[in-house]
Enzyme design. Structure first.
Site, PDB file in Angstrom:
ATOM      1  N   CYS A 344       0.790  -1.234   0.000  1.00 12.15           N
ATOM      2  CA  CYS A 344       0.000   0.000   0.000  1.00 12.15           C
ATOM      3  C   CYS A 344       0.826   1.290   0.000  1.00 12.15           C
ATOM      4  CB  CYS A 344      -1.045  -0.004   1.110  1.00 12.15           C
ATOM      5  SG  CYS A 344      -0.686  -1.058   2.501  1.00 12.15           S
ATOM      6  N   ARG A 373       7.268 -11.091   5.024  1.00 14.12           N
ATOM      7  CA  ARG A 373       6.930 -10.824   6.427  1.00 14.12           C
ATOM      8  C   ARG A 373       7.644 -11.842   7.275  1.00 14.12           C
ATOM      9  NH1 ARG A 373       0.355  -9.932   5.872  1.00 14.12           N
ATOM     10  NH2 ARG A 373       0.521  -8.270   4.331  1.00 14.12           N
ATOM     11  N   GLN A 391       0.937 -11.133  -3.282  1.00 11.59           N
ATOM     12  CA  GLN A 391      -0.489 -10.846  -3.149  1.00 11.59           C
ATOM     13  C   GLN A 391      -1.080 -10.447  -4.493  1.00 11.59           C
ATOM     14  OE1 GLN A 391      -0.058  -7.616  -0.278  1.00 11.59           O
ATOM     15  NE2 GLN A 391      -1.094  -8.880   1.250  1.00 11.59           N
ATOM     16  N   ASP A 393      -2.794  -7.936  -5.117  1.00  8.60           N
ATOM     17  CA  ASP A 393      -3.148  -6.741  -4.363  1.00  8.60           C
ATOM     18  C   ASP A 393      -3.623  -5.634  -5.302  1.00  8.60           C
ATOM     19  OD1 ASP A 393      -3.451  -5.225  -2.136  1.00  8.60           O
ATOM     20  OD2 ASP A 393      -1.317  -4.838  -1.805  1.00  8.60           O
ATOM     21  N   HIS A 395      -5.233  -1.306  -4.957  1.00  7.89           N
ATOM     22  CA  HIS A 395      -5.792  -0.223  -4.142  1.00  7.89           C
ATOM     23  C   HIS A 395      -6.636   0.648  -5.038  1.00  7.89           C
ATOM     24  CE1 HIS A 395      -2.420  -1.703  -1.770  1.00  7.89           C
ATOM     25  NE2 HIS A 395      -3.228  -1.459  -0.756  1.00  7.89           N
ATOM     26  N   LYS A 475     -14.420  -3.118   6.967  1.00  6.27           N
ATOM     27  CA  LYS A 475     -13.954  -4.039   5.925  1.00  6.27           C
ATOM     28  C   LYS A 475     -14.928  -5.182   5.715  1.00  6.27           C
ATOM     29  CE  LYS A 475     -11.297  -6.983   9.013  1.00  6.27           C
ATOM     30  NZ  LYS A 475     -10.093  -7.742   9.259  1.00  6.27           N
ATOM     31  N   HIS A 521      -8.271  -1.041   0.164  1.00  6.39           N
ATOM     32  CA  HIS A 521      -7.327  -2.156  -0.016  1.00  6.39           C
ATOM     33  C   HIS A 521      -8.165  -3.366  -0.410  1.00  6.39           C
ATOM     34  CE1 HIS A 521      -4.240  -0.191   2.666  1.00  6.39           C
ATOM     35  NE2 HIS A 521      -5.328   0.365   3.147  1.00  6.39           N
TER      36      HIS A 521
END
Length: 648
Positions: A344, A373, A391, A393, A395, A475, A521
């Site tokens: 992000c 991570r 991911q 991912d 945004h 969320k 997200h």
RNA sequence: GCUGCUGUAGCUCAGAGGCAGAGCACUCCCUUGGUAAGGGAGAGGUCGAGAGUUCAAUUCUCUCCAGCAGCACCA
């Protein structure tokens, strides 16, 4: 004493003096019911037969035929019988708690030496002895002081603590299984002999923290499973074996998909087969995202700590970050970087390049973002929980007014994708504002309402989890159900009022002034690694043709067919199929077995006849029979089947 | 991270204080076999890493690493 009216499940009403026990009610209904009765439900609460009824009530008497109640009692009594067995074998062991869980029960003990598997066998034997004694189970309500004194005298410190935790006004219920005593809210069977002695099994010992808190003492937890009869136990153990066979770590090895090794714990080495599936999935996702008006980007892996300080990760997430220090020759100080744990902050950097207008919104930036991570050593698990992952991912930068439409579009995309990948159903959970949060109540109202309206418009059911939202926004979480009924949380859609502020994202509104965009997200698969793990287990390695790593093996039956085999393979490859030749000097039985074990969906066997007729003998994974069909027809058939669902 | 268990051939696993084992896989030979293992021969190992005890350690002890089960964690 006043009379009370008891309403039975069939609507029949009976009158008894107040204080009547359920057992007496059962006795009154019929002798045979009284004999078979194991427990009762009073106004929806599952209770002992010995429970007294003081006022009008709805009452149901249960027998072993009532599956749910019977299993709860059997498992709960098993837990107690196990605890009694342990204390009979080792009197200095302290007991704590022992609840019913899916398929069985556990009990946590405090004991110096670890329980061994031989100990478990001993305990099982002792449990059977206890069951055969048919000791009565009795209960009494005690007052707090008496219970505390009792447990202090018996040197059961955990029980003392538990009694202390029972809220004022709630009964402190003491149970006896024969001479053995435990604090418990019940209910229980009438005597130990009602537990079937041949339908339980102690499975494993593991550590567990007292009251689930890692600051507390670690106890030893013994897990067991228990059923109504031997057949159910056997069926359950068989199911466990079957589940083990679809374990993605096993299949990953046998199908040669990937491996993990000591030098890079939690990081995946993808083999050609596994990477083939990965790429098919990635290509598919890329097309779906492009169709849905996402713009794909790529951002750096290693980023200076300054950005993580600005985003707040350095503060809140540092323990989970891989951090690197670089000594530059002439630098005044060391430069500290971190491998990105999330995408992000980098995405906001791209958003922040150039002034944005309200006309640019919504802006959907997608990245197959490779993240690292530092997960704790005990939490890693095959592909399901790793330290290096990618991911799907994205945004979405948008205005508050656009949240609703974007939510609807997102859920549409997500359900399309889950369906294509073989998951027909998913559940939605809406998590709303927590106590500690950023953003005004007004924005929260707006965002929560927008998420809710979007789901309602689609007519989808959802669950609300109040207070479980992130501190930066509400969320939605999406859980899919796999072929054997397990649930996996994969998709997520989170509003964020915080990061745009921290990293200074803005746009010029219609009014000519600067405004803050909201950042959504979102992920659908979660991580490719984990999702592939889920796919492998969902399909047991038997992928549909479009996803299968090795789609077709063309196998010769006699060596005279080798040239034709190679020709067929070339032809299939030219149509984009993942095809291989097997012209080894082996019998067809051997080849069929090997490729079946390797979960190849289609085997084309070729002998003299096929060469002469320019046909193939097509055999599908798991099927006994095969079809002899023309080569061109086969190609057409397989190409069609191997086409990804979005291109059909 | 915590508790317990495990680590031996590419894989699955047996073993024991004194020359390292099996099945499958691999290589070669024979076999041309019609839909889940044809036969024979051969090669293959720093017994997870380091330290200690011992005449001798892969085996016993300790430390570390990794994996497994569970717990905790998953803003």
């Amino acid at each position: 004493m006043a009379d009370i009216t008891i309403t039975l499940p069939d609507g029949n009403q009976r009158v008894y003096p107040a204080g009547v026990t359920c057992a007496a009610v059962a006795e009154d209904i019929s002798k045979s019911l009284a004999k078979k009765a194991i427990s009762c439900t009073i106004n929806g609460e599952h209770r002992d037969l010995s429970r007294v009824i003081e006022a009008d009530a709805d009452v149901a008497i249960h027998t072993m035929q009532d599956e749910a109640q019977a299993l709860e009692l059997i498992r709960h009594d098993c837990a107690h019988i196990m605890a009694r067995a342990v204390q009979e074998l080792w009197p200095d062991v302290k007991v704590t708690i022992g609840p019913v869980i899916d398929n069985g029960f556990y009990y946590d003990f405090d004991r110096q030496e670890p329980f061994s598997s031989e100990d478990l066998t001993e305990i099982e034997k002792k449990m059977r002895e206890i069951i055969n004694k048919r000791d009565p189970v009795t209960t009494e309500i005690w007052d707090r002081d008496r219970a505390i004194k009792f447990y202090e005298a018996n040197k059961e410190p955990y029980k003392v603590e538990l009694v202390g935790m029972i809220p004022e006004g709630q009964d402190i219920r003491m149970y006896w299984h024969g001479h053995w005593q435990d604090l418990c809210r019940g209910p229980h069977l009438a005597h130990t002999g009602q537990v079937p002695a041949d339908s339980f099994k102690l499975m494993s010992v593991a550590g567990a923290y007292w009251r689930g808190d890692s600051n507390n003492q670690m106890l030893q937890r013994i897990y067991g499973v228990a059923f109504k009869n031997k057949e159910d136990l056997r069926a359950y153990l068989h199911m466990l074996e079957e589940a083990e066979k679809r374990d993605h770590r096993k299949l990953g090895k046998s199908m040669d998909l990937f491996h993990l090794q000591e030098e890079a714990p939690g990081m995946v080495f993808w083999h050609p087969n596994g990477w083939a599936v990965y790429r098919v999935l990635e290509d598919y996702m890329r097309r779906r995202l492009t169709d849905a008006d996402y713009k794909e980007i790529k951002t750096p892996q290693v980023v200076d700590r300054k950005l993580w300080e600005a985003s707040g990760h350095w503060d809140k997430y540092r323990e989970n970050m891989f951090i690197t220090e670089i000594d530059e020759e002439h630098a005044n100080e060391k430069r500290v970087n971190a491998l990105k744990p999330m995408n992000c902050p980098c995405h906001v950097q791209i958003y922040n390049q150039g002034l944005k207008s309200y006309r640019d919104l919504p802006l959907r930036l997608a990245e197959f973002g490779s993240c690292h991570r530092y997960e704790s050593s005990g939490s890693m698990h095959g592909l399901m929980r790793v330290r290096g992952f990618t991911q799907d991912d994205a945004h979405i930068f948008c205005t508050e007014d656009q949240i609703e439409t974007e939510t609807g579009r997102f859920i549409g995309l997500l359900s399309r994708i889950y369906k294509d990948l073989g998951f027909e159903t998913f559940e939605i959970k809406l998590s709303t504002r927590p106590e500690v949060r950023v953003g005004s109540d007004e924005i929260w109202d707006k965002a929560e309402a927008a998420l809710t309206r979007a789901i309602d418009n689609l007519g989808l059911p959802y669950e609300v989890d109040p207070g479980e939202g992130a501190f930066y926004g509400p969320k939605l979480d999406f859980k899919l159900t796999d072929a054997i009924g397990r649930e996996w949380q994969c998709g997520t859609f989170q509003a964020d009022f915080n990061l745009p502020e921290r990293l200074g994202a803005e746009y010029i509104g219609e009014d000519g002034h600067k405004h803050r965009p909201v950042m959504m997200h979102r992920a659908i698969l979660g991580s490719f690694e984990r999702f592939l793990g889920i796919l492998i287990e969902n399909y047991s390695g038997k992928f549909p043709l479009w996803l299968a790593p090795r789609q077709v093996v063309v196998a010769s039956i006699v060596s005279d067919a080798d040239n034709y085999v190679l020709e067929v393979v070339e032809k299939l490859k030219s149509f984009g199929l993942r095809a291989e030749a097997d012209i080894r000097n082996e019998k067809i039985n051997y080849k069929v077995r090997e490729h079946s074990v390797g979960k190849v969906p289609v085997i084309l066997a070729i002998g003299k006849k096929e060469v002469e007729d320019r046909t193939v003998s097509l055999r599908r994974l798991g099927e006994k029979s095969s079809d002899v069909i023309g080569l061109d027809e086969t190609v057409e058939l397989l190409v069609k089947e191997a086409t990804p669902p979005d291109l059909r």
